[in-house]
Design an enzyme around this catalytic site. Structure first.
Site, PDB file in Angstrom:
ATOM      1  N   GLU A 105       0.831  -1.209   0.000  1.00  0.00           N
ATOM      2  CA  GLU A 105       0.000   0.000   0.000  1.00  0.00           C
ATOM      3  C   GLU A 105       0.862   1.255   0.000  1.00  0.00           C
ATOM      4  O   GLU A 105       1.832   1.356   0.727  1.00  0.00           O
ATOM      5  CB  GLU A 105      -0.920   0.059   1.216  1.00  0.00           C
ATOM      6  CG  GLU A 105      -1.778   1.315   1.200  1.00  0.00           C
ATOM      7  CD  GLU A 105      -2.635   1.532   2.429  1.00  0.00           C
ATOM      8  OE1 GLU A 105      -3.488   2.420   2.392  1.00  0.00           O
ATOM      9  OE2 GLU A 105      -2.444   0.817   3.442  1.00  0.00           O
TER      10      GLU A 105
ATOM     11  N   ASP B 140      10.939   6.251  13.977  1.00  0.00           N
ATOM     12  CA  ASP B 140      11.045   7.627  13.497  1.00  0.00           C
ATOM     13  C   ASP B 140      11.800   8.439  14.552  1.00  0.00           C
ATOM     14  O   ASP B 140      11.314   8.628  15.657  1.00  0.00           O
ATOM     15  CB  ASP B 140       9.637   8.192  13.276  1.00  0.00           C
ATOM     16  CG  ASP B 140       9.641   9.608  12.737  1.00  0.00           C
ATOM     17  OD1 ASP B 140      10.705  10.086  12.302  1.00  0.00           O
ATOM     18  OD2 ASP B 140       8.571  10.238  12.748  1.00  0.00           O
TER      19      ASP B 140
ATOM     20  N   ASP C  17      13.190  11.997  15.492  1.00  0.00           N
ATOM     21  CA  ASP C  17      13.045  13.406  15.142  1.00  0.00           C
ATOM     22  C   ASP C  17      14.029  14.249  15.934  1.00  0.00           C
ATOM     23  O   ASP C  17      14.047  14.205  17.164  1.00  0.00           O
ATOM     24  CB  ASP C  17      11.624  13.895  15.452  1.00  0.00           C
ATOM     25  CG  ASP C  17      10.583  13.224  14.589  1.00  0.00           C
ATOM     26  OD1 ASP C  17      10.836  13.079  13.377  1.00  0.00           O
ATOM     27  OD2 ASP C  17       9.527  12.846  15.116  1.00  0.00           O
TER      28      ASP C  17
END
Length: 159
Positions: free
Chosen positions: A44, A112, A114
């Site tokens: 997807e 993730d 950051d």
């Protein structure tokens, strides 16, 4: 002046990036595990597009059989953001036709990191999205800590 330092989004530059620089071949090879299998067609993709300033549209269940199909779709829609999702039992674009049989088969584990989370300890003067070479030291340390934890605490071998 403040107005000269303000970044302005340019759909034209995004189009040039997608037509001249975007690494379609590398993305295709990476997400198909460098094999010519049906895995890629069951992956997807979702696009976030901005047809008018401030108007975002999120498009899910995108899937493509070939690199050429992916390239065409990205060039046509020029998404501001591309999300890469799971591999499903069927191509996501057919999810309505196979509802009862449509399910997730594979996912990647993604972390993730950051740099904005390090604003309190960055001593170089940067904050938010501003990043200098010194800031990358924090990113390197975060990756080393994660690597160590995944290997030593959870037994991961192939990272």
């Amino acid at each position: 002046t403040e107005s000269s330092s303000t970044e302005v989004f340019s759909p034209e530059l995004l189009g040039m990036y997608y037509s001249r620089l975007f690494p379609y071949h590398f993305l295709y090879d990476w997400l198909s595990y460098e094999q010519k299998t049906t895995l890629f067609s069951k992956r997807e993709f979702s696009f976030t597009i901005e047809p008018a300033p401030g108007e975002e549209i999120y498009i899910r269940y995108q899937s493509f059989s070939t690199q050429e199909e992916l390239t065409k779709a990205i060039m046509k829609r020029r998404p501001n953001k591309i999300d890469i999702g799971a591999i499903f039992s069927h191509p996501p674009k057919d999810h309505n036709a196979v509802q009862a049989k449509f399910h997730t088969e594979q996912r990647e584990l993604v972390f993730d990191i950051d740099l904005t989370d390090y604003d309190d300890v960055r001593c170089c003067g940067c904050s938010g999205a501003k990043i200098c070479n010194k800031c990358w030291t924090y990113m390197t340390m975060a990756i080393e800590i994660m690597d160590s934890g995944l290997r030593e605490d959870f037994g991961f071998k192939h990272i």
